[in-house]
Design an enzyme around this catalytic site. Structure first.
Site, short mmCIF file in Angstrom:
data_model
loop_
_atom_site.label_atom_id
_atom_site.label_comp_id
_atom_site.label_asym_id
_atom_site.label_seq_id
_atom_site.Cartn_x
_atom_site.Cartn_y
_atom_site.Cartn_z
N GLY A 10 33.16 50.38 47.23
CA GLY A 10 32.89 49.63 46.01
C GLY A 10 31.86 48.54 46.26
N LEU A 36 45.10 55.05 46.39
CA LEU A 36 46.01 54.02 45.87
C LEU A 36 46.91 54.54 44.75
CD1 LEU A 36 43.64 50.93 45.89
CD2 LEU A 36 45.50 51.40 47.47
N ALA A 59 39.95 48.73 42.87
CA ALA A 59 40.54 48.58 41.54
C ALA A 59 40.02 49.67 40.64
CB ALA A 59 40.18 47.21 40.95
N TYR A 60 40.72 49.86 39.54
CA TYR A 60 40.21 50.73 38.46
C TYR A 60 39.36 49.81 37.60
CZ TYR A 60 40.27 54.25 34.72
OH TYR A 60 39.92 55.19 33.79
N THR A 100 40.37 39.29 37.67
CA THR A 100 39.25 39.28 36.72
C THR A 100 39.37 38.25 35.60
OG1 THR A 100 38.16 40.63 35.02
CG2 THR A 100 40.43 41.19 35.53
N TYR A 125 42.25 47.24 30.90
CA TYR A 125 41.82 46.78 32.23
C TYR A 125 42.40 45.38 32.52
CZ TYR A 125 38.63 44.77 35.74
OH TYR A 125 38.11 44.13 36.84
N LYS A 129 45.25 44.52 35.31
CA LYS A 129 44.91 43.62 36.43
C LYS A 129 45.91 42.46 36.47
CE LYS A 129 41.84 43.41 38.95
NZ LYS A 129 41.76 43.87 40.36
N1 LIG Z 1 32.97 44.69 38.52
C1 LIG Z 1 33.20 43.57 37.84
O1 LIG Z 1 32.42 43.20 36.95
C2 LIG Z 1 34.40 42.73 38.15
C3 LIG Z 1 34.61 41.56 37.40
C4 LIG Z 1 35.72 40.77 37.69
C5 LIG Z 1 36.59 41.13 38.70
N2 LIG Z 1 36.37 42.26 39.40
C6 LIG Z 1 37.33 42.63 40.44
O2 LIG Z 1 36.68 42.54 41.70
C7 LIG Z 1 37.23 43.53 42.59
C8 LIG Z 1 36.11 44.37 43.17
O3 LIG Z 1 35.45 45.03 42.10
P1 LIG Z 1 34.10 45.88 42.31
O4 LIG Z 1 33.16 45.47 41.25
O5 LIG Z 1 33.69 45.83 43.74
O6 LIG Z 1 34.67 47.33 41.94
P2 LIG Z 1 34.01 48.76 42.19
O7 LIG Z 1 32.61 48.64 42.66
O8 LIG Z 1 34.30 49.57 40.99
O9 LIG Z 1 34.86 49.29 43.42
C9 LIG Z 1 36.21 49.60 43.25
C10 LIG Z 1 36.61 50.53 44.35
O10 LIG Z 1 37.97 50.89 44.14
C11 LIG Z 1 38.11 52.22 44.55
N3 LIG Z 1 39.22 52.92 43.96
C12 LIG Z 1 39.44 53.20 42.65
N4 LIG Z 1 40.51 54.00 42.53
C13 LIG Z 1 40.99 54.21 43.78
C14 LIG Z 1 42.08 54.95 44.32
N5 LIG Z 1 42.89 55.68 43.55
N6 LIG Z 1 42.27 54.92 45.65
C15 LIG Z 1 41.46 54.23 46.46
N7 LIG Z 1 40.39 53.52 46.02
C16 LIG Z 1 40.17 53.53 44.70
C17 LIG Z 1 36.83 52.90 44.09
O11 LIG Z 1 36.68 54.08 44.84
P3 LIG Z 1 35.64 55.22 44.42
O12 LIG Z 1 34.31 54.67 44.90
O13 LIG Z 1 36.11 56.41 45.14
O14 LIG Z 1 35.72 55.32 42.93
C18 LIG Z 1 35.78 51.84 44.37
O15 LIG Z 1 35.18 52.01 45.62
C19 LIG Z 1 38.26 44.31 41.77
O16 LIG Z 1 39.52 43.77 41.97
C20 LIG Z 1 37.82 44.05 40.33
O17 LIG Z 1 38.91 44.19 39.42
C21 LIG Z 1 35.29 43.07 39.17
#
Ligand SMILES: NC(=O)c1ccc[n+]([C@@H]2O[C@H](COP(=O)([O-])OP(=O)(O)OC[C@H]3O[C@@H](n4cnc5c(N)ncnc54)[C@H](OP(=O)(O)O)[C@@H]3O)[C@@H](O)[C@H]2O)c1
Length: 296
Positions: A10, A36, A59-60, A100, A125, A129
């Protein structure tokens, strides 16, 4: 120290993977190594790796898709963190987790949210979370939950890469200007997480688990400042396409309907993070410039 990292592919997980190596042996997992959605795989992996620290960057995160896929979103965002927390507690390990700004409604908010403000998520979402955050807190594990916002990366699909792509293809971009938040570069979060782990390790005496236990809780961790998605898009275009910018039209959320409801205002005050750890993430515009330098 042995660290178990989830979400290695991710945005945040891949930056964390690089930063964490300074602290010891990192077992970085993606979906293939530990799904997960399967509690048995989580339990088996944690028991095999025997980490001192678990960092859950998975995360999803498909905010709109979650509206029609609530069961899986709940399993990944709500249930998996609970199992990780229980396993960490049983193993005497600490857990770092990310949450988030979408756990807040942002409906009547006029000032940056503090950690003591009541969450009221409006999307699947955000709700799932929040379930994950609450399960960790209830488990009694030694934990830190870093709540962040509008995360983008130097690679992969995110708001930054979408705007860069659209700028090449279109003469007019329509972007929402009535949702206010803080764009946060995933590397800024990874660096801050590393600084915090280091500062805890520097405090001689207690074990990492005990030290984290004494400051356990939610901390807001975002880049400084605030803007709208339109302001973020304008900054991206001004920095990357000066002189040949496509026309950028500010539109309202109503004019860009999406399956998930997003908070109109979700800026998070970082003062607890700064006071507790002395860590401050850069202003979002500064981080964006740094990120773009990494791309070119
Ligand atoms: N993105 C945002 O704008 C945002 C904003 C606020 C907070 N956050 C939080 O910050 C954190 C990091 O987010 P990010 O942006 O880095 O997310 P991301 O790029 O979407 O990465 C999430 C990772 O979780 C993995 N994942 C999903 N389902 C899974 C499963 N069943 N088993 C194992 N791995 C799984 C995905 O794997 P795959 O690559 O195989 O799909 C992906 O690599 C999360 O907690 C998110 O909620 C994100």
């Amino acid at each position: 120290m042995r660290i178990l990292l989830t979400g290695k592919n991710g945005q945040l997980g891949s930056d964390l993977q690089k930063i964490l190596t300074q602290f010891g042996e990192v077992t970085a997992t993606g979906r293939n190594e530990m799904d997960l959605a399967d509690p048995t795989q989580i339990q088996k992996t944690v028991r095999q790796v025997k980490p001192r620290l678990i960092i859950n960057a998975a995360a999803y995160t498909a905010v709109d898709k979650a509206e029609s896929d609530p069961e899986l979103a709940k399993v990944i965002n709500g249930v998996a963190p609970k199992i990780l927390a229980e396993e960490a507690k049983d193993a005497g390990a600490a857990l770092i987790h990310y949450s988030t700004d979408y756990t807040f409604s942002g409906e009547t908010q006029k000032r940056a949210y503090s950690e003591s403000d009541s969450p009221a998520p409006k999307s699947v979402y955000g709700k799932t979370k929040l379930e994950g955050d609450q399960a960790i807190e209830m488990s009694g594990v030694s934990h830190l939950i870093f709540k962040t916002s509008w995360v983008y990366s130097q690679s992969g699909k995110n708001f930054l890469s979408t705007i860069l792509k659209l700028a090449k293809e279109k003469e007019l971009l329509r972007v929402v200007n009535d949702q206010i938040g803080a764009p946060t570069w995933c590397r800024s979060i990874a660096i801050a997480t590393g600084e915090i782990i280091q500062s805890i390790l520097d405090k001689k005496g207690d074990s990492l688990t005990k030290s984290i236990s004494s400051i356990a809780g939610v901390y807001h961790m975002t880049c400084q400042g605030e803007t709208s998605w339109h302001g973020f898009a304008r900054a991206i275009l001004e920095l990357t396409s000066p002189g040949k910018m496509p026309k950028l039209l500010a539109i309202s959320t109503k004019e860009y309907p999406t399956p998930a409801t997003r908070p109109p205002y979700s800026v998070l005050s970082n003062s607890k993070l700064q006071k507790t750890f002395g860590v401050k993430l850069p202003h979002w515009e500064h981080a964006l410039k740094q990120c773009l330098n990494n791309i070119s």
